[in-house]
Structure formats: structure tokens, C-alpha cells
Design a protein around this motif. Structure first.
Motif, short mmCIF file in Angstrom:
data_model
loop_
_atom_site.label_atom_id
_atom_site.label_comp_id
_atom_site.label_asym_id
_atom_site.label_seq_id
_atom_site.Cartn_x
_atom_site.Cartn_y
_atom_site.Cartn_z
N TRP A 122 -1.93 1.76 7.96
CA TRP A 122 -1.83 0.32 8.17
C TRP A 122 -2.47 -0.40 6.98
O TRP A 122 -3.03 0.26 6.10
CB TRP A 122 -2.47 -0.11 9.49
N ASN A 123 -2.38 -1.72 6.95
CA ASN A 123 -2.90 -2.53 5.84
C ASN A 123 -2.33 -2.10 4.49
O ASN A 123 -3.04 -1.98 3.50
CB ASN A 123 -4.44 -2.49 5.77
N GLU A 124 -1.02 -1.90 4.46
CA GLU A 124 -0.37 -1.47 3.22
C GLU A 124 -0.45 -2.58 2.17
O GLU A 124 -0.13 -3.72 2.45
CB GLU A 124 1.11 -1.14 3.46
N LYS A 125 -0.90 -2.20 0.98
CA LYS A 125 -0.93 -3.11 -0.16
C LYS A 125 -0.12 -2.46 -1.28
O LYS A 125 -0.49 -1.39 -1.76
CB LYS A 125 -2.36 -3.36 -0.61
N VAL A 132 -3.47 2.22 1.35
CA VAL A 132 -3.32 2.12 2.80
C VAL A 132 -4.55 2.67 3.50
O VAL A 132 -5.18 3.63 3.03
CB VAL A 132 -2.06 2.88 3.32
N ASP A 133 -4.90 2.08 4.62
CA ASP A 133 -5.90 2.66 5.52
C ASP A 133 -5.19 3.71 6.36
O ASP A 133 -3.99 3.57 6.65
CB ASP A 133 -6.49 1.59 6.44
#
Length: 157
Positions: A93-96, A108-109
């Protein structure tokens, strides 16, 4: 003046859509890695990487010393492809995603589970190169920890 505004708006919309399409292509490669891990598919995993990628793990050992350990991609690929009873699941999640020409960076987390058993969490940082055959990962570094993991509820078993 109104016509110039319309043209500028159309160009910005087109450029934004092209950039999003490129980010989607990059994330498709990243998601293939995790699908390969879940399904024991070393062929799919290999498709996501260049022939000899660099892999590393960064962590703090039990004595509080910062470590950076080089990985062995061939060993990782073989482990993914091995038949096993447990499922390796690594939700992200939290893709940058950042792209400049033929270079992409993805941060990513993640949380790593063996079946429903939590193992560790951290960050995966990928670097990709775009070639004639598409985006390929050439560098991967991850962090690993068992504490201070803020995992969204939808990714918990």
C-alpha cells in the motif's frame, strides 16, 4: 483566448493520462512480483526483472546496528518457485511511483505473511528501466522489522 485555454486544457489532460498509463504499467510489473510469490511462479517473477538485478535488505540487528545485506536473486527466484504448502503473501500500500523517461522508482509499504501468520513489515524500494520489452526491475531494496508496523486493517488476515 478561450481557444488557447481549451487547447492547453486538452494537452494537460492528455499528458496527465499518458503519465498515469505509464505509472500503471510500472505497477503492473511490481504487482507481478507479489503474484509470483503467492503462486510459486518463478517464471512470472523472472519476467519482472533484468537478468541480474541487485537486491538488498536494510535492517537494524538485535544489537541496534544498522545493516545492509546483499541478496542473491537466483536464490530468491528458486525459493519462490519451490513447491510449498504455505502461501507467501505480501500486500502493499502507499504506492509512490516516479518516472523520468526510461527510469522509474517505486516505494511501497508492505507486510509479509506466511499463510495468515505475520512475519515482518517494512518498505520495498524498486528501480526499473524501460526497455523494448517493457519495464524491468534492476534494483530492489527492502527494510524489515517486526515492530511499529502500521498495517491497514484490510491487509490483516
Amino acid at each position: 483566448m478561450k481557444m488557447i485555454s481549451i487547447v492547453v486544457f486538452c494537452l494537460l489532460t492528455f499528458m496527465s493520462q499518458a503519465q498515469q498509463n505509464e505509472k500503471d504499467e510500472v505497477m503492473k510489473v511490481i504487482n507481478q512480483v507479489f503474484e509470483a510469490m503467492r503462486t510459486n511462479d518463478s517464471t512470472l517473477l523472472k519476467k519482472s526483472f533484468v537478468a541480474e538485478p541487485n537486491t538488498f535488505t536494510a535492517f537494524v540487528d538485535k544489537d541496534g546496528i544498522s545493516k545492509l545485506v546483499s541478496g542473491d536473486f537466483q536464490r530468491f527466484k528458486n525459493a519462490v518457485g519451490q513447491a510449498k504448502e504455505q502461501v507467501w503473501n505480501e500486500p502493499i500500500w502507499n504506492e509512490k511511483v516516479e518516472i523520468d523517461g526510461n527510469l522509474a522508482s517505486v516505494w511501497v509499504d508492505y507486510a509479509f505473511y506466511v499463510d495468515d501468520q505475520f512475519s515482518h513489515c517494512g518498505v520495498d524500494a524498486f528501480h526499473l528501466i524501460k526497455r523494448d520489452d517493457g519495464w524491468k526491475i534492476f534494483h530492489l531494496v527492502d527494510t524489515r522489522r517486526k515492530e511499529n508496523c502500521e498495517i491497514p486493517d484490510k491487509f490483516k488476515p
